[in-house]
Write a protein that holds these residues in place. Structure first.
Motif, short mmCIF file in Angstrom:
data_model
loop_
_atom_site.label_atom_id
_atom_site.label_comp_id
_atom_site.label_asym_id
_atom_site.label_seq_id
_atom_site.Cartn_x
_atom_site.Cartn_y
_atom_site.Cartn_z
N GLU A 133 0.84 -1.20 0.00
CA GLU A 133 0.00 0.00 0.00
C GLU A 133 0.88 1.26 0.00
O GLU A 133 0.64 2.19 -0.76
CB GLU A 133 -0.92 -0.01 1.22
CG GLU A 133 -1.88 1.15 1.25
CD GLU A 133 -2.82 1.08 2.45
OE1 GLU A 133 -3.21 2.16 2.93
OE2 GLU A 133 -3.16 -0.03 2.90
N ALA A 134 1.91 1.27 0.83
CA ALA A 134 2.80 2.43 0.92
C ALA A 134 3.58 2.65 -0.38
O ALA A 134 3.86 3.79 -0.76
CB ALA A 134 3.76 2.26 2.09
N LEU A 135 3.92 1.56 -1.07
CA LEU A 135 4.71 1.65 -2.30
C LEU A 135 3.84 1.78 -3.55
O LEU A 135 4.37 2.04 -4.63
CB LEU A 135 5.62 0.42 -2.42
CG LEU A 135 6.72 0.32 -1.37
CD1 LEU A 135 7.28 -1.09 -1.32
CD2 LEU A 135 7.81 1.35 -1.65
N GLY A 136 2.54 1.54 -3.41
CA GLY A 136 1.65 1.61 -4.56
C GLY A 136 1.85 0.46 -5.53
O GLY A 136 1.79 0.63 -6.74
N CYS A 137 2.09 -0.73 -4.98
CA CYS A 137 2.30 -1.91 -5.83
C CYS A 137 1.41 -3.05 -5.34
O CYS A 137 0.78 -2.96 -4.29
CB CYS A 137 3.78 -2.32 -5.82
SG CYS A 137 4.36 -3.00 -4.25
N ALA A 138 1.41 -4.12 -6.10
CA ALA A 138 0.66 -5.32 -5.72
C ALA A 138 1.36 -6.03 -4.56
O ALA A 138 2.60 -6.01 -4.47
CB ALA A 138 0.55 -6.27 -6.91
N VAL A 139 0.60 -6.67 -3.70
CA VAL A 139 1.17 -7.43 -2.58
C VAL A 139 2.13 -8.49 -3.12
O VAL A 139 3.18 -8.76 -2.52
CB VAL A 139 0.06 -8.07 -1.72
CG1 VAL A 139 0.65 -9.01 -0.68
CG2 VAL A 139 -0.77 -7.00 -1.04
N GLY A 140 1.81 -9.07 -4.26
CA GLY A 140 2.65 -10.10 -4.85
C GLY A 140 4.02 -9.61 -5.27
O GLY A 140 4.94 -10.41 -5.49
N ALA A 141 4.20 -8.30 -5.39
CA ALA A 141 5.49 -7.72 -5.78
C ALA A 141 6.40 -7.50 -4.58
O ALA A 141 7.54 -7.04 -4.73
CB ALA A 141 5.29 -6.41 -6.53
N ILE A 142 5.92 -7.82 -3.39
CA ILE A 142 6.74 -7.72 -2.18
C ILE A 142 7.43 -9.07 -1.98
O ILE A 142 6.77 -10.11 -1.91
CB ILE A 142 5.88 -7.38 -0.94
CG1 ILE A 142 5.11 -6.08 -1.15
CG2 ILE A 142 6.75 -7.35 0.31
CD1 ILE A 142 5.96 -4.84 -1.31
N ALA A 143 8.76 -9.06 -1.92
CA ALA A 143 9.52 -10.28 -1.69
C ALA A 143 9.79 -10.41 -0.20
O ALA A 143 10.57 -9.66 0.37
CB ALA A 143 10.84 -10.24 -2.46
N ASN A 144 9.11 -11.35 0.43
CA ASN A 144 9.32 -11.62 1.85
C ASN A 144 10.56 -12.50 2.00
O ASN A 144 10.68 -13.52 1.33
CB ASN A 144 8.13 -12.34 2.46
CG ASN A 144 6.91 -11.46 2.54
OD1 ASN A 144 7.01 -10.27 2.82
ND2 ASN A 144 5.75 -12.05 2.30
N SER A 145 11.47 -12.11 2.88
CA SER A 145 12.66 -12.90 3.18
C SER A 145 12.37 -13.73 4.43
O SER A 145 12.31 -13.19 5.53
CB SER A 145 13.87 -11.99 3.45
OG SER A 145 14.19 -11.23 2.32
#
Length: 157
Positions: free
Chosen positions: A39-51
């Protein structure tokens, strides 16, 4: 102006050393989930790479997964040829990454970690991952993330 947090500075130096081209962004402290980061980056949740660091009988295993996915640990363990993957304790995470849960980056660890990259992330032109601190992320691509980490592609679900 305050000095940059040491873990972000360490990440920044390692990122530059490895030829990373992405932007490092400091997010509000309240952004601590993939959904809030997206939400903060304005992207899809799927574009967040969780480590996600796992404990495989005392050895660390790092899986970089899409924010859209939950790691099926039994399936992932089978696919990488390891014993059971268990959630790592905060102390285990800090020992093997030098970072805290919520800020574990794909690189800049005290020693190389066996790393696996969720193929689902290739669906996004821009991927965001932690930059060594819970409030810091960096932009990259799936291909660059593979190159930066030396990861092995894996399907996690």
């Amino acid at each position: 102006m305050s000095a940059e947090h040491p873990s972000i500075a360490h990440f920044r130096a390692e990122h530059q050393h490895r030829g990373g081209r992405g932007e490092i962004v400091i997010l509000p402290d309240s952004v601590h989930t993939a959904a809030l980061a997206a939400e903060a980056l304005g992207c899809a949740v799927g574009a967040i790479a969780n480590s996600l660091l796992f404990d495989a009988d005392g050895s660390p295993v790092l899986i970089l997964t899409s924010g859209d996915h939950r790691v099926d640990t039994a399936l992932a363990a089978e696919r990488i040829g390891r014993g059971p993957l268990r959630r790592a304790s905060p102390d285990f995470v800090r020992q093997h990454t030098g970072q805290v849960i919520g800020g574990v980056s794909p690189i800049a660890h005290p020693a190389p970690l066996p790393t696996y990259l969720d193929g689902w992330l290739a669906r996004h032109d821009v991927v965001w991952a932690a930059a060594g601190h819970p409030a810091a992320v960096f932009s990259t691509s799936y291909d660059e993330l593979l190159a930066l980490t030396g990861a092995t592609p894996i399907e996690v679900e």
